[in-house]
Design a protein around this motif. Structure first.
Motif, PDB file in Angstrom:
ATOM      1  N   ALA A  50       0.808  -0.968   0.058  1.00  0.00           N
ATOM      2  CA  ALA A  50      -0.161   0.216   0.014  1.00  0.00           C
ATOM      3  C   ALA A  50       1.012   1.080   0.167  1.00  0.00           C
ATOM      4  O   ALA A  50       0.679   2.318  -0.665  1.00  0.00           O
ATOM      5  CB  ALA A  50      -0.973  -0.015   1.160  1.00  0.00           C
ATOM      6  N   ALA A  51       1.945   1.190   0.854  1.00  0.00           N
ATOM      7  CA  ALA A  51       2.714   2.366   0.727  1.00  0.00           C
ATOM      8  C   ALA A  51       3.646   2.529  -0.493  1.00  0.00           C
ATOM      9  O   ALA A  51       3.378   3.905  -0.951  1.00  0.00           O
ATOM     10  CB  ALA A  51       3.875   2.129   1.795  1.00  0.00           C
ATOM     11  N   ARG A  57       1.493   7.093  -6.659  1.00  0.00           N
ATOM     12  CA  ARG A  57       0.365   8.229  -6.966  1.00  0.00           C
ATOM     13  C   ARG A  57       0.718   9.331  -6.572  1.00  0.00           C
ATOM     14  O   ARG A  57       0.377  10.470  -7.121  1.00  0.00           O
ATOM     15  CB  ARG A  57      -0.853   7.600  -5.746  1.00  0.00           C
ATOM     16  N   MET A  58       1.694   9.914  -5.647  1.00  0.00           N
ATOM     17  CA  MET A  58       2.310  11.066  -5.249  1.00  0.00           C
ATOM     18  C   MET A  58       3.377  11.353  -6.224  1.00  0.00           C
ATOM     19  O   MET A  58       4.155  12.590  -5.831  1.00  0.00           O
ATOM     20  CB  MET A  58       2.584  11.200  -3.759  1.00  0.00           C
ATOM     21  N   GLY A  59       3.809  10.597  -7.181  1.00  0.00           N
ATOM     22  CA  GLY A  59       4.560  10.898  -7.940  1.00  0.00           C
ATOM     23  C   GLY A  59       6.221  10.874  -7.200  1.00  0.00           C
ATOM     24  O   GLY A  59       7.046  11.584  -7.842  1.00  0.00           O
ATOM     25  N   PHE A  60       6.257   9.896  -6.637  1.00  0.00           N
ATOM     26  CA  PHE A  60       7.657   9.876  -5.719  1.00  0.00           C
ATOM     27  C   PHE A  60       8.792   8.811  -6.603  1.00  0.00           C
ATOM     28  O   PHE A  60       9.575   8.501  -6.133  1.00  0.00           O
ATOM     29  CB  PHE A  60       7.567   9.288  -4.339  1.00  0.00           C
ATOM     30  N   GLU A  61       8.098   8.419  -7.730  1.00  0.00           N
ATOM     31  CA  GLU A  61       8.849   7.264  -8.518  1.00  0.00           C
ATOM     32  C   GLU A  61       9.601   8.007  -9.778  1.00  0.00           C
ATOM     33  O   GLU A  61       9.220   9.142 -10.259  1.00  0.00           O
ATOM     34  CB  GLU A  61       7.744   6.327  -9.385  1.00  0.00           C
ATOM     35  N   ALA A 132      10.983  -0.364   9.151  1.00  0.00           N
ATOM     36  CA  ALA A 132      11.017  -0.398   8.030  1.00  0.00           C
ATOM     37  C   ALA A 132      11.517   1.200   7.594  1.00  0.00           C
ATOM     38  O   ALA A 132      11.973   1.882   8.313  1.00  0.00           O
ATOM     39  CB  ALA A 132       9.065   0.245   7.494  1.00  0.00           C
ATOM     40  N   VAL A 133      12.019   1.160   6.406  1.00  0.00           N
ATOM     41  CA  VAL A 133      13.056   2.288   5.775  1.00  0.00           C
ATOM     42  C   VAL A 133      12.528   2.644   4.347  1.00  0.00           C
ATOM     43  O   VAL A 133      12.067   1.800   3.546  1.00  0.00           O
ATOM     44  CB  VAL A 133      14.282   1.716   5.706  1.00  0.00           C
ATOM     45  N   ALA A 134      12.429   3.941   4.154  1.00  0.00           N
ATOM     46  CA  ALA A 134      11.934   4.488   2.918  1.00  0.00           C
ATOM     47  C   ALA A 134      12.642   5.525   2.205  1.00  0.00           C
ATOM     48  O   ALA A 134      13.424   6.274   3.066  1.00  0.00           O
ATOM     49  CB  ALA A 134      10.311   5.284   3.401  1.00  0.00           C
ATOM     50  N   HIS A 135      12.971   5.320   1.209  1.00  0.00           N
ATOM     51  CA  HIS A 135      13.881   6.333   0.318  1.00  0.00           C
ATOM     52  C   HIS A 135      13.497   6.256  -0.952  1.00  0.00           C
ATOM     53  O   HIS A 135      13.198   5.495  -1.690  1.00  0.00           O
ATOM     54  CB  HIS A 135      15.441   5.552   0.289  1.00  0.00           C
ATOM     55  N   SER A 136      13.403   7.497  -1.559  1.00  0.00           N
ATOM     56  CA  SER A 136      13.026   7.753  -2.961  1.00  0.00           C
ATOM     57  C   SER A 136      13.559   9.318  -3.394  1.00  0.00           C
ATOM     58  O   SER A 136      13.999  10.050  -2.473  1.00  0.00           O
ATOM     59  CB  SER A 136      11.513   7.887  -3.268  1.00  0.00           C
ATOM     60  N   HIS A 137      13.569   9.335  -4.629  1.00  0.00           N
ATOM     61  CA  HIS A 137      14.004  10.640  -5.254  1.00  0.00           C
ATOM     62  C   HIS A 137      13.308  11.457  -5.510  1.00  0.00           C
ATOM     63  O   HIS A 137      12.513  11.632  -6.754  1.00  0.00           O
ATOM     64  CB  HIS A 137      15.055  10.106  -6.619  1.00  0.00           C
ATOM     65  N   THR A 138      12.771  12.272  -4.519  1.00  0.00           N
ATOM     66  CA  THR A 138      11.626  13.139  -4.857  1.00  0.00           C
ATOM     67  C   THR A 138      11.998  14.592  -5.120  1.00  0.00           C
ATOM     68  O   THR A 138      12.961  14.964  -5.032  1.00  0.00           O
ATOM     69  CB  THR A 138      10.931  13.262  -3.420  1.00  0.00           C
TER      70      THR A 138
END
Length: 275
Positions: A50-51, A57-61, A132-138
């Motif tokens: 889901a995350a 959906r929020m354009g974090f990809e 949990a760990v979250a990382h993306s190129h926003t």
């Protein structure tokens, strides 16, 4: 002859208010307790899928960059992660892969993103409290990271990160070796987040929900800080007030609670992600 007394109206004699609902009958969502590792594993995988859908959906990809990991509740040196090359918006529970600390896929049918393994495995190893760990190129996270500056306490929400995030003030580049992953884990230290100079944001939490919420909030705080500084000179919240606000808003339980409307929305809109 005397006139009859007027009939009372609702305007002159308002109806009594309903009795309060007993507190024990009110519902408040709280993190669930699990009776088995299998149940806990399924729950974490559902939250992870889901995350990832929400991030999409929020354009974090950004191409194949970006990843969220969730520690397995039984095999705690292994993590579930999104597979390399699968769009966030297509991720389902059955797509997730289980990877050990050597970067080997133990379960699943896809390759692992090497950067996800290197960074996340080092953070998980250094922080046994982290689930949990979250990382993306926003967009805004990268923009603020290019300035090599931390978040300022200029809003109530930004105070959740006050003195609880770090800055790795060196360019990490494409992280494909364990030494770089170890530097990121060291820079993070005991905090909930780290800004990686010229790279982006990384957040952690004691649940997938908390790590995802902190990432969403940090990206928004970066956006607000950049906008405020572009418009003028933001007024900082004083140290005492910022600390007090962090103590109220900066815990992982508060993050979990804040995240629930997002989880409910994405799973109702896209129930197929749970398959």
């Amino acid at each position: 002859m005397s006139q009859p007394a007027p009939i009372p109206t609702s305007a002159s004699t308002p109806a009594p208010a309903p009795a309060p609902v007993p507190t024990e009958r009110l519902h408040l969502a709280m993190p669930p307790q699990h009776s088995s590792p299998e149940e806990a594993r399924r729950h974490r995988k559902e939250r992870l899928a889901a995350a990832l859908r929400l991030f999409g959906r929020m354009g974090f990809e950004e191409g194949v960059a970006g990843h969220i990991t969730a520690r397995d509740p039984e095999f705690t040196d292994c993590c579930w992660v999104n597979p390399f090359g699968v769009p966030f918006g297509h991720i389902t529970v059955s797509d997730l892969i289980l990877v050990n600390q050597d970067g080997q896929v133990l379960e699943g049918r896809h390759h692992v993103n090497q950067a996800a393994f290197v960074v996340h495995s080092r953070v998980h190893a250094a922080r046994p409290d982290v689930v949990a760990v979250a990382h993306s190129h926003t967009t805004y996270g990268r923009a603020l990271s290019a300035l090599a500056e931390p978040l300022d306490p200029i809003t109530q929400d930004a105070c959740a990160f006050y003195e609880d995030h770090a800055l790795l003030d060196r360019c990490t580049g494409v992280t494909v070796d364990e030494e770089e992953g170890a530097r990121i884990a060291s820079a993070l230290g005991p905090h909930k987040a780290v800004i990686l100079r010229n790279h982006g944001l990384l957040t952690v939490g004691d649940s997938v929900d908390a790590a995802a919420w902190w990432f969403l909030q940090m990206e928004r705080a970066c956006e607000i800080q950049l906008a405020a500084k572009a418009a003028g000179n933001p007024v900082l919240i004083d140290h005492k007030s910022a600390v007090a606000t962090r103590e109220q808003l900066g815990g992982d339980l508060v993050a979990w609670i804040n995240y629930q409307p997002l989880y409910t929305g994405i799973t109702r809109d896209e129930p197929g992600l749970l398959t």
